[in-house]
Design an enzyme around this catalytic site. Structure first.
Site, PDB file in Angstrom:
ATOM      1  CG  ASP A   8      -0.302   0.120   2.532  1.00 24.78           C
ATOM      2  OD1 ASP A   8       0.948   0.175   2.575  1.00 24.78           O
ATOM      3  OD2 ASP A   8      -1.016   0.193   3.552  1.00 24.78           O
ATOM      4  CB  CYS A  65       0.990  -2.586   4.706  1.00 23.28           C
ATOM      5  SG  CYS A  65       0.778  -3.713   6.098  1.00 23.28           S
ATOM      6  N   GLY A  66       2.395  -0.651   6.338  1.00 23.60           N
ATOM      7  CA  GLY A  66       3.057   0.071   7.421  1.00 23.60           C
ATOM      8  C   GLY A  66       3.645  -0.876   8.450  1.00 23.60           C
ATOM      9  CB  THR A  67       2.209  -2.921  11.005  1.00 23.97           C
ATOM     10  OG1 THR A  67       0.990  -3.351  10.373  1.00 23.97           O
ATOM     11  CG2 THR A  67       1.985  -1.603  11.729  1.00 23.97           C
ATOM     12  N   GLY A  70      -1.738  -5.943   8.339  1.00 20.71           N
ATOM     13  CA  GLY A  70      -2.919  -5.993   7.458  1.00 20.71           C
ATOM     14  C   GLY A  70      -2.676  -6.903   6.261  1.00 20.71           C
ATOM     15  CG  HIS A  98      10.176 -25.058  11.898  1.00 15.96           C
ATOM     16  ND1 HIS A  98      10.191 -25.015  13.269  1.00 15.96           N
ATOM     17  CD2 HIS A  98      11.337 -25.676  11.528  1.00 15.96           C
ATOM     18  CE1 HIS A  98      11.305 -25.584  13.722  1.00 15.96           C
ATOM     19  NE2 HIS A  98      12.027 -25.980  12.686  1.00 15.96           N
ATOM     20  CG  HIS A 133       8.744 -28.761  10.341  1.00 17.05           C
ATOM     21  ND1 HIS A 133       8.316 -28.262  11.549  1.00 17.05           N
ATOM     22  CD2 HIS A 133      10.060 -29.035  10.485  1.00 17.05           C
ATOM     23  CE1 HIS A 133       9.337 -28.215  12.391  1.00 17.05           C
ATOM     24  NE2 HIS A 133      10.403 -28.686  11.771  1.00 17.05           N
TER      25      HIS A 133
HETATM   26  C1  RB5 Z   1      -1.866   2.472   6.648  1.00 14.46           C
HETATM   27  O1  RB5 Z   1      -1.951   3.637   7.387  1.00 14.46           O
HETATM   28  C2  RB5 Z   1      -1.652   1.269   7.568  1.00 14.46           C
HETATM   29  O2  RB5 Z   1      -2.778   1.056   8.331  1.00 14.46           O
HETATM   30  C3  RB5 Z   1      -1.298   0.043   6.755  1.00 14.46           C
HETATM   31  O3  RB5 Z   1      -0.185   0.309   5.982  1.00 14.46           O
HETATM   32  C4  RB5 Z   1      -0.947  -1.211   7.540  1.00 14.46           C
HETATM   33  O4  RB5 Z   1       0.009  -0.934   8.529  1.00 14.46           O
HETATM   34  C5  RB5 Z   1      -2.076  -2.003   8.028  1.00 14.46           C
HETATM   35  O5  RB5 Z   1      -1.898  -3.097   8.599  1.00 14.46           O
END
Ligand code: RB5
Length: 148
Positions: A8, A65-67, A70, A98, A133
């Site tokens: 994203d 993505c950011g984290t 998602g 694994h 596994h």
């Molecule tokens: C976008 O702001 C953020 O929510 C998305 O990149 C991600 O981290 C979601 O899991």
């Protein structure tokens, strides 16, 4: 390998860096976007990459993505996709040894570029260990095919 890539807006800078890294190492890249840092929605890209892996159009997928959270949540909705959110090289190695992970999820806002590329390198070069596994991967597939 043929690798499907997606991100994203939050993962866009790292996705571009990973693309460059993969091409430099002779991999083929299928880039499903996004194409800028303009706000968009991560499930759209997780869907395309997951389908490419599920259909065998790509050997592996990488989602940013950011984290990474998602992307992992979405990708794991697809049968046959085993998406792993990895924060370090150890998780990357174990997700291959694994779990036979076929999609790697990364967070641009939680990893520096150097660490992220090192995770990618380890993840791509580590084989599945098989053995005990394998049975566990089959149990995941059973759950996929019987889950409501
Ligand atoms: C976008 O702001 C953020 O929510 C998305 O990149 C991600 O981290 C979601 O899991």
């Amino acid at each position: 390998m043929r690798i499907a890539l997606g991100s994203d807006h939050a993962g866009y800078p790292l996705k571009e860096r990973i693309k460059e890294f993969l091409l430099g190492r002779g991999h083929e890249v299928l880039d499903f976007g996004t194409t800028s840092e303009e706000s968009t929605h991560y499930p759209l890209f997780a869907r395309e990459v997951s389908l490419a892996v599920q259909r065998g159009e790509a050997d592996r997928g990488i989602l940013v993505c950011g984290t990474g959270i998602g992307m992992a949540i979405t990708a794991n909705k697809f049968k046959g996709v085993r998406a792993a959110l990895c924060l370090n090289e150890y998780m990357a190695r174990m997700s291959r040894l694994h779990n036979d992970a076929n999609v790697l999820c990364l967070g641009d806002r939680v990893l520096g570029e150097e660490l992220a590329l090192s995770i990618v390198e380890v993840w791509l070069s580590t084989p599945f260990e098989g053995g005990r596994h394998q049975k566990r991967i089959e149990l995941i597939a059973d759950i996929e095919s019987t889950c409501p």
